[in-house]
Scaffold this motif. Structure first.
Motif, PDB file in Angstrom:
ATOM      1  N   THR A  53      12.141  -3.605 -24.215  1.00 35.01           N
ATOM      2  CA  THR A  53      10.884  -3.460 -23.469  1.00 35.01           C
ATOM      3  C   THR A  53      10.194  -4.824 -23.375  1.00 35.01           C
ATOM      4  O   THR A  53       9.690  -5.215 -22.321  1.00 35.01           O
ATOM      5  N   MET A  55      17.352   1.858 -20.435  1.00 33.25           N
ATOM      6  CA  MET A  55      16.019   1.329 -20.773  1.00 33.25           C
ATOM      7  C   MET A  55      15.600   0.237 -19.800  1.00 33.25           C
ATOM      8  O   MET A  55      14.447   0.185 -19.373  1.00 33.25           O
ATOM      9  N   MET A  74       9.401   8.028 -31.263  1.00 36.97           N
ATOM     10  CA  MET A  74       9.563   8.729 -29.979  1.00 36.97           C
ATOM     11  C   MET A  74      10.267  10.064 -30.183  1.00 36.97           C
ATOM     12  O   MET A  74       9.873  11.091 -29.638  1.00 36.97           O
TER      13      MET A  74
HETATM   14  P1  ADP Z   1      10.462   3.196 -34.400  1.00 36.13           P
HETATM   15  O1  ADP Z   1       9.633   4.407 -34.713  1.00 36.13           O
HETATM   16  O2  ADP Z   1      11.921   3.387 -34.645  1.00 36.13           O
HETATM   17  O3  ADP Z   1       9.959   1.931 -35.046  1.00 36.13           O
HETATM   18  P2  ADP Z   1       9.482   3.617 -31.712  1.00 36.13           P
HETATM   19  O4  ADP Z   1       9.923   5.010 -31.454  1.00 36.13           O
HETATM   20  O5  ADP Z   1       8.036   3.433 -32.089  1.00 36.13           O
HETATM   21  O6  ADP Z   1      10.391   2.920 -32.831  1.00 36.13           O
HETATM   22  O7  ADP Z   1       9.832   2.698 -30.449  1.00 36.13           O
HETATM   23  C1  ADP Z   1       9.064   1.565 -30.101  1.00 36.13           C
HETATM   24  C2  ADP Z   1       9.132   1.343 -28.596  1.00 36.13           C
HETATM   25  O8  ADP Z   1      10.460   0.909 -28.223  1.00 36.13           O
HETATM   26  C3  ADP Z   1       8.886   2.596 -27.779  1.00 36.13           C
HETATM   27  O9  ADP Z   1       7.524   2.780 -27.500  1.00 36.13           O
HETATM   28  C4  ADP Z   1       9.720   2.355 -26.528  1.00 36.13           C
HETATM   29  O10 ADP Z   1       9.006   1.528 -25.623  1.00 36.13           O
HETATM   30  C5  ADP Z   1      10.897   1.550 -27.031  1.00 36.13           C
HETATM   31  N1  ADP Z   1      12.073   2.369 -27.380  1.00 36.13           N
HETATM   32  C6  ADP Z   1      12.678   2.405 -28.592  1.00 36.13           C
HETATM   33  N2  ADP Z   1      13.741   3.219 -28.584  1.00 36.13           N
HETATM   34  C7  ADP Z   1      13.821   3.735 -27.343  1.00 36.13           C
HETATM   35  C8  ADP Z   1      14.715   4.661 -26.693  1.00 36.13           C
HETATM   36  N3  ADP Z   1      15.758   5.191 -27.333  1.00 36.13           N
HETATM   37  N4  ADP Z   1      14.491   4.957 -25.384  1.00 36.13           N
HETATM   38  C9  ADP Z   1      13.465   4.403 -24.715  1.00 36.13           C
HETATM   39  N5  ADP Z   1      12.590   3.520 -25.264  1.00 36.13           N
HETATM   40  C10 ADP Z   1      12.757   3.184 -26.555  1.00 36.13           C
END
Ligand code: ADP
Length: 377
Positions: free
Chosen positions: A295, A264, A137
Motif C-alpha cells: 500500500t 493488492m 483485516m
Molecule cells: P496486521 O494486523 O497483520 O499488522 P493489518 O491487517 O492491520 O495488518 O494490515 C495493514 C494494512 O495493510 C491494511 O490496512 C491494508 O491496507 C494492507 N493489507 C495487509 N494485508 C492485506 C491483504 N491481505 N489484502 C489487502 N490489504 C492488505
C-alpha cells in the motif's frame, strides 16, 4: 504575499465552482490554473509555503471531482466508506479464509448444526506473523461475515500501571462481551497482555491469571464468545494461554504471495489515472513485502504522478517508472522479522510455531542476508 496573484487565484476558484455543472471542461481549467498559481506562490513565500501547496493540492483534488467519471470515483469511495470490510477485500490468504470460515463464521451462523456434531461455538484463535499482513483485516471481516458484535481491543490499552487496574479492565471487558454474546473479541498486540509468566513481573502474572480465568469456560452454550488474538511476537505469550480450550488454534498469517500482491496493487490503483503499469513485474519485485508495504509503495508511486500533475496543470498518469522510484524509498519492513522470529521461537522452545514459518523464513533470511550484504557495500 503577492495580493494580486492571491485574488486572481481566488476568482478562478470561484469561477471553477460556479461552472462545475454547466461547463465542466472550463471548470477544470480554472481549478488547475488556480492550483498552478498557488504552487508558484508557495515557491516565493516561505511563510505560507505549506499552506499554498496544500491549497493547490486541494484544488487539484477538487478538479478531479468535476466530470462524470470522477464523480463515479467519488461515489465508489463513499460506498467503500459505508461498506463493511469483507473477505473479498482481503487479497490472498485463501487457506486461512477457509479455515476461519469453518471455525468462526459457520459456527456462529449455524450453531444448531455444529452442536449436532458436538462442536462448540466460540473459543479462541491466535494469529501470528509479521506486521502489516492482514491479521486485523481478517478479524474484522470475520466478525462482519459472522454478523456478530466485534470488540476491537488493543491489548496494551487494557494494561494499567496501577496494581489491580488491568485485571479490572479485563474483567469489565469480558463482562461486557458476555452481555453481547454471541460476539468476537479481537486482541491486537496480544503479547502485551498475555506475557510469558516466567519472564514477567508479579503484576503481569496476575493479569495473565485473570485472562486465564475469564477464558475458562467460554465457548460454552451460555458464553458464545470467540477470542481472536493477534501477535507479531508470539514467543512472548504465556504457553498456558495457547492450550486447548483457550487459544487452542494457532494460525500463521504469511506475507502475500505473487497473486495476492498483484491483486493488492490493482486495488490500490483502482480509479487512479494509470498509463502503463506492468502489474506482474511490480508484483514480482515486491516479493517479501507486507500488504502494508505494498500500500505504501503504491501511494508513493501515485504521489509522484500527482505532484507532476499539480506542477504542469495536466494529469500525468502513473507509470512503471513511478513504481521503480517508489521502491527506492519504500522497502520491505518485514524481512528482519523472520530472523528475529526464528531466533526467538528456537530460544523459547516454540517448535510448533516454527514449523509454519520455516518455508517463508528460509527465503526471507536469504533475502535479508543479501540485503545486509548490499547495504554493507
Ligand atoms: P496486521 O494486523 O497483520 O499488522 P493489518 O491487517 O492491520 O495488518 O494490515 C495493514 C494494512 O495493510 C491494511 O490496512 C491494508 O491496507 C494492507 N493489507 C495487509 N494485508 C492485506 C491483504 N491481505 N489484502 C489487502 N490489504 C492488505
Amino acid at each position: 504575499m503577492d495580493n494580486y496573484l492571491f485574488y486572481k487565484a481566488s476568482d478562478l476558484v470561484e469561477k471553477a465552482r460556479a461552472l462545475r455543472k454547466s461547463n465542466p471542461e472550463e471548470s477544470v481549467k480554472c481549478y488547475l490554473t488556480a492550483a498552478q498559481i498557488f504552487i508558484r506562490m508557495s515557491k516565493h513565500d516561505r511563510e505560507y509555503e505549506k499552506d499554498f501547496f496544500d491549497m493547490a493540492n486541494q484544488l487539484f483534488e477538487e478538479s478531479q471531482t468535476v466530470n462524470a467519471k470522477q464523480n463515479e470515483y467519488l461515489q465508489s469511495i463513499r460506498d467503500l466508506a459505508k461498506k463493511k470490510l469483507s473477505f473479498q477485500d482481503i487479497a490472498g490468504l485463501a487457506d486461512l479464509k477457509d479455515e476461519i470460515k469453518l471455525k468462526i463464521i459457520e459456527p456462529f451462523k449455524n450453531p444448531e448444526l455444529f452442536k449436532k456434531f458436538n462442536k462448540k461455538v466460540g473459543g479462541g484463535i491466535l494469529m501470528f506473523g509479521p506486521p502489516g499482513c492482514g491479521k486485523t483485516m481478517i478479524a474484522e471481516a470475520a466478525a462482519n461475515e459472522a454478523g456478530v458484535k466485534f470488540f476491537n481491543v488493543n491489548a496494551s490499552t487494557l494494561r494499567s500501571k496501577y496494581v489491580g487496574e488491568s485485571e479490572k479492565n479485563i474483567a469489565n471487558l469480558f463482562e461486557e462481551a458476555r452481555k453481547s454474546s454471541p460476539c468476537i473479541i479481537f486482541f491486537d498486540e496480544f503479547e502485551a497482555l498475555g506475557q510469558e509468566r516466567s519472564n514477567a513481573s508479579t503484576h503481569t502474572k496476575s493479569e495473565v491469571s485473570q485472562l486465564l480465568m475469564e477464558m475458562n469456560g467460554f465457548g460454552n452454550k451460555e458464553q458464545e464468545i470467540l477470542i481472536i488474538a493477534a501477535s507479531n511476537e508470539p514467543w512472548e505469550i504465556d504457553i498456558a494461554l495457547r492450550r486447548e480450550g483457550r487459544l487452542g488454534n494457532t494460525i500463521f498469517v504469511p506475507p502475500p504471495d505473487f497473486e495476492a500482491r498483484k491483486q493488492m496493487i490493482k486495488s490500490n490503483l483502482k480509479n487512479k489515472p494509470v498509463k502503463s503499469v506492468d502489474m506482474d513485474a511490480i508484483a514480482k519485485l515486491t516479493e517479501g513485502f507486507s500488504g502494508a508495504d505494498i500500500t505504501s509503495v503504491c501511494e508513493a508511486a501515485s504521489d509522484f504522478a500527482l505532484k507532476d500533475s499539480i506542477k504542469s496543470g495536466k494529469i500525468r498518469e502513473i507509470t512503471d517508472k513511478d513504481f521503480y522510484e517508489a521502491m527506492k524509498i519504500r522497502n520491505s519492513s518485514i524481512k528482519p522479522w523472520f530472523n528475529l522470529a526464528i531466533a526467538k521461537l528456537k530460544e523459547t522452545g516454540n517448535k510448533d510455531l516454527l514449523k509454519g514459518i520455516e518455508e517463508y523464513a528460509e527465503k526471507a533470511r536469504i533475502e535479508h542476508n543479501e540485503f545486509l550484504q548490499a547495504e554493507a557495500v
